[in-house]
Write an enzyme that holds these catalytic residues in place. Structure first.
Site, PDB file in Angstrom:
ATOM      1  N   ILE A 128     -34.901  11.310  -1.660  1.00 49.18           N
ATOM      2  CA  ILE A 128     -34.388  12.153  -0.568  1.00 49.18           C
ATOM      3  C   ILE A 128     -34.156  11.257   0.643  1.00 49.18           C
ATOM      4  O   ILE A 128     -34.917  10.330   0.878  1.00 49.18           O
ATOM      5  CB  ILE A 128     -35.361  13.277  -0.129  1.00 49.18           C
ATOM      6  CG1 ILE A 128     -36.794  12.751   0.034  1.00 49.18           C
ATOM      7  CG2 ILE A 128     -35.295  14.453  -1.063  1.00 49.18           C
ATOM      8  CD1 ILE A 128     -37.727  13.700   0.765  1.00 49.18           C
ATOM      9  N   TYR A 142     -32.498  20.015   4.915  1.00 46.90           N
ATOM     10  CA  TYR A 142     -33.252  19.690   3.695  1.00 46.90           C
ATOM     11  C   TYR A 142     -33.303  20.886   2.750  1.00 46.90           C
ATOM     12  O   TYR A 142     -33.063  20.761   1.549  1.00 46.90           O
ATOM     13  CB  TYR A 142     -34.667  19.250   4.095  1.00 46.90           C
ATOM     14  CG  TYR A 142     -35.625  19.042   2.947  1.00 46.90           C
ATOM     15  CD1 TYR A 142     -35.620  17.860   2.216  1.00 46.90           C
ATOM     16  CD2 TYR A 142     -36.559  20.028   2.604  1.00 46.90           C
ATOM     17  CE1 TYR A 142     -36.518  17.661   1.168  1.00 46.90           C
ATOM     18  CE2 TYR A 142     -37.448  19.845   1.562  1.00 46.90           C
ATOM     19  CZ  TYR A 142     -37.431  18.658   0.845  1.00 46.90           C
ATOM     20  OH  TYR A 142     -38.321  18.467  -0.196  1.00 46.90           O
ATOM     21  N   ASP A 174     -46.785   9.487   2.733  1.00 49.17           N
ATOM     22  CA  ASP A 174     -46.792   9.036   4.136  1.00 49.17           C
ATOM     23  C   ASP A 174     -45.683   9.715   4.935  1.00 49.17           C
ATOM     24  O   ASP A 174     -45.908  10.193   6.051  1.00 49.17           O
ATOM     25  CB  ASP A 174     -46.604   7.513   4.216  1.00 49.17           C
ATOM     26  CG  ASP A 174     -47.809   6.775   3.636  1.00 49.17           C
ATOM     27  OD1 ASP A 174     -48.870   7.417   3.475  1.00 49.17           O
ATOM     28  OD2 ASP A 174     -47.686   5.570   3.350  1.00 49.17           O
TER      29      ASP A 174
HETATM   30  N1  LIG Z   1     -43.834  15.094  -0.001  1.00 50.79           N
HETATM   31  C1  LIG Z   1     -43.720  16.410  -0.009  1.00 50.79           C
HETATM   32  O1  LIG Z   1     -44.425  17.128   0.703  1.00 50.79           O
HETATM   33  C2  LIG Z   1     -42.716  17.068  -0.927  1.00 50.79           C
HETATM   34  C3  LIG Z   1     -42.753  18.472  -1.038  1.00 50.79           C
HETATM   35  C4  LIG Z   1     -41.834  19.090  -1.876  1.00 50.79           C
HETATM   36  C5  LIG Z   1     -40.927  18.324  -2.586  1.00 50.79           C
HETATM   37  N2  LIG Z   1     -40.909  16.977  -2.458  1.00 50.79           N
HETATM   38  C6  LIG Z   1     -39.902  16.205  -3.191  1.00 50.79           C
HETATM   39  O2  LIG Z   1     -40.475  15.108  -3.851  1.00 50.79           O
HETATM   40  C7  LIG Z   1     -39.522  14.046  -3.883  1.00 50.79           C
HETATM   41  C8  LIG Z   1     -40.164  12.783  -3.340  1.00 50.79           C
HETATM   42  O3  LIG Z   1     -40.623  13.034  -2.034  1.00 50.79           O
HETATM   43  P1  LIG Z   1     -41.491  11.965  -1.228  1.00 50.79           P
HETATM   44  O4  LIG Z   1     -42.293  12.695  -0.230  1.00 50.79           O
HETATM   45  O5  LIG Z   1     -42.170  11.064  -2.199  1.00 50.79           O
HETATM   46  O6  LIG Z   1     -40.324  11.168  -0.451  1.00 50.79           O
HETATM   47  P2  LIG Z   1     -40.435   9.797   0.370  1.00 50.79           P
HETATM   48  O7  LIG Z   1     -41.812   9.281   0.355  1.00 50.79           O
HETATM   49  O8  LIG Z   1     -39.760  10.026   1.676  1.00 50.79           O
HETATM   50  O9  LIG Z   1     -39.533   8.805  -0.494  1.00 50.79           O
HETATM   51  C9  LIG Z   1     -38.145   8.944  -0.517  1.00 50.79           C
HETATM   52  C10 LIG Z   1     -37.553   7.864  -1.411  1.00 50.79           C
HETATM   53  O10 LIG Z   1     -36.123   7.970  -1.378  1.00 50.79           O
HETATM   54  C11 LIG Z   1     -35.571   6.693  -1.009  1.00 50.79           C
HETATM   55  N3  LIG Z   1     -34.343   6.910  -0.232  1.00 50.79           N
HETATM   56  C12 LIG Z   1     -34.220   7.411   1.022  1.00 50.79           C
HETATM   57  N4  LIG Z   1     -32.938   7.425   1.401  1.00 50.79           N
HETATM   58  C13 LIG Z   1     -32.215   6.903   0.378  1.00 50.79           C
HETATM   59  C14 LIG Z   1     -30.831   6.621   0.194  1.00 50.79           C
HETATM   60  N5  LIG Z   1     -29.913   6.873   1.142  1.00 50.79           N
HETATM   61  N6  LIG Z   1     -30.441   6.072  -0.982  1.00 50.79           N
HETATM   62  C15 LIG Z   1     -31.346   5.776  -1.947  1.00 50.79           C
HETATM   63  N7  LIG Z   1     -32.668   6.025  -1.828  1.00 50.79           N
HETATM   64  C16 LIG Z   1     -33.095   6.578  -0.662  1.00 50.79           C
HETATM   65  C17 LIG Z   1     -36.668   6.015  -0.189  1.00 50.79           C
HETATM   66  O11 LIG Z   1     -36.603   4.613  -0.262  1.00 50.79           O
HETATM   67  P3  LIG Z   1     -35.751   3.679   0.747  1.00 50.79           P
HETATM   68  O12 LIG Z   1     -36.117   4.092   2.141  1.00 50.79           O
HETATM   69  O13 LIG Z   1     -36.211   2.304   0.375  1.00 50.79           O
HETATM   70  O14 LIG Z   1     -34.311   3.918   0.417  1.00 50.79           O
HETATM   71  C18 LIG Z   1     -37.918   6.461  -0.955  1.00 50.79           C
HETATM   72  O15 LIG Z   1     -38.123   5.652  -2.071  1.00 50.79           O
HETATM   73  C19 LIG Z   1     -38.309  14.514  -3.085  1.00 50.79           C
HETATM   74  O16 LIG Z   1     -37.314  15.012  -3.959  1.00 50.79           O
HETATM   75  C20 LIG Z   1     -38.876  15.624  -2.240  1.00 50.79           C
HETATM   76  O17 LIG Z   1     -37.907  16.588  -1.862  1.00 50.79           O
HETATM   77  C21 LIG Z   1     -41.789  16.321  -1.646  1.00 50.79           C
END
Ligand SMILES: NC(=O)c1ccc[n+]([C@@H]2O[C@H](COP(=O)([O-])OP(=O)(O)OC[C@H]3O[C@@H](n4cnc5c(N)ncnc54)[C@H](OP(=O)(O)O)[C@@H]3O)[C@@H](O)[C@H]2O)c1
Ligand SMILES: *[C@@H]1O[C@H](CO)[C@@H](O)[C@H](O)[C@H]1NC(C)=O
Ligand SMILES: *[C@@H]1O[C@H](CO)[C@@H](O)[C@H](O)[C@H]1NC(C)=O
Length: 287
Positions: free
Chosen positions: A120, A182, A220
């Site tokens: 994301i 989002y 994080d």
């Molecule tokens: N954490 C929560 O509370 C939560 C809740 C519900 C659902 N989710 C879902 O779980 C999934 C993972 O969430 P997360 O919290 O682990 O996210 P996160 O920690 O913010 O990680 C996002 C990842 O996406 C990459 N990314 C960001 N922009 C990008 C771009 N333009 N092109 C390619 N890669 C990109 C980032 O790496 P770079 O910055 O290196 O590109 C990172 O590896 C998501 O689909 C999210 O919607 C999370």
């Protein structure tokens, strides 16, 4: 009020039974040598998924934008037991990179057994202030790239009887405040891939498609945003990651993690006023 209480406890029981007793057993051995592509794997849940796949002995390609970080994750994957671990830096907001990443994986791994779409783009956690350009950009990153990669990988997944795993959110099932762009991207994912689930089933496809509904997870990036604003417990990222992997491997159509997310998806239609009241009061906000 008594009827509401009954509905509430009935829905909790239904949710618990549906989520806990409906799952086929996971065979970790089935992931040894499996060819996996995980997106958004430089940090958060994606990074944790890479480590789990590595421990299960899979062959992994990971992607995100930051090459340096990807390199470190790959090294750790190899030390944890991955048969292969490769990375490709890519920006999912571009038109060409989603295809490029799938092509790279097909070439380096000789096909794919799992495509796990998880990345994301960063998005503000605040009231909607009219930033259309950001919404358009986020739609590319969080939605269009998923569609593009899924379509590109589908022939290989048909061949391998593989699995497509889409990481979505409770915010793909119901709307919450402070996350309008989002939430739109997650609703779009649920709509598109829900439709694709029907079509794959109607085609007797070899491919399983899992849509994962996650609640608040303690990554994080998420914690930094909601700290001081939300009074809700966050579930551990490593557990979320493992549950997503099990869901794909056992070819289930849906995951709700933590299982309480299922309750909210039930109550939002049964008792919308109460659900909305609870949602709005979970945020510390003074206008
Ligand atoms: N954490 C929560 O509370 C939560 C809740 C519900 C659902 N989710 C879902 O779980 C999934 C993972 O969430 P997360 O919290 O682990 O996210 P996160 O920690 O913010 O990680 C996002 C990842 O996406 C990459 N990314 C960001 N922009 C990008 C771009 N333009 N092109 C390619 N890669 C990109 C980032 O790496 P770079 O910055 O290196 O590109 C990172 O590896 C998501 O689909 C999210 O919607 C999370
Ligand atoms: C379903 O099968 C038709 C006919 O082979 C094909 O054109 C279509 O792309 C398939 N759809 C999916 C989602 O696999
Ligand atoms: C499913 O896989 C078999 C090979 O195991 C193949 O013959 C068949 O065409 C595949 N189905 C689809 C819909 O591609």
């Amino acid at each position: 009020m008594r009827i509401l209480t009954k509905i509430f406890f009935a829905s909790i029981s239904v949710a618990f039974i549906a989520v806990k007793w409906n799952s086929p057993t996971f065979e970790p051995e089935s992931l040894r040598g499996a060819r996996v592509l995980v997106t958004g794997a430089s940090t958060g849940i994606g990074e944790q998924m890479a480590y789990h796949y590595a421990r299960f002995g899979a062959q992994i390609v990971i992607t995100a934008r930051r090459e340096k970080v990807l390199q470190q994750v790959v090294e750790k994957c190899l030390s944890l037991g991955a048969q292969k671990a490769l990375y490709i830096a890519a920006d999912m907001a571009t038109e060409s990179d989603p295809d490029k990443v799938v092509e790279f994986s097909l070439e380096k791994l000789g096909g794919l057994d799992y495509l796990v779409l998880n990345h994301i783009g960063p998005s503000p956690f605040s009231m909607w202030k009219g930033d259309i350009e950001h919404t358009r950009w986020l739609m590319k990153v969080n939605f269009f790239s998923y569609v593009q990669m899924a379509w590109k990988a589908l022939p290989s997944l048909e061949q391998s009887k593989g699995s497509l795993v889409v990481v979505s959110s409770l915010l793909g099932k119901l709307a919450g405040p402070f996350t309008a762009p989002y939430t739109s991207t997650k609703f779009a994912l649920n709509g598109f891939f829900g439709s694709l689930q029907h079509e794959l089933a109607m085609n007797n496809s070899n491919v399983s498609l899992s849509i994962c509904t996650l609640g608040l997870i303690d990554t994080d990036n998420a914690m930094e945003k909601v700290r001081d604003v939300i009074d809700l417990p966050a579930a551990p990222a490593t557990e979320a990651a493992l549950n997503i992997i099990k869901t794909g491997s056992t070819r289930q159509a849906e995951l709700y993690y933590p299982w309480s997310t299922y309750i909210v998806t039930l109550t939002k239609d049964w008792i919308p006023a109460a659900t909305n009241y609870i949602i709005r009061n979970a945020y510390n906000y003074i206008p």
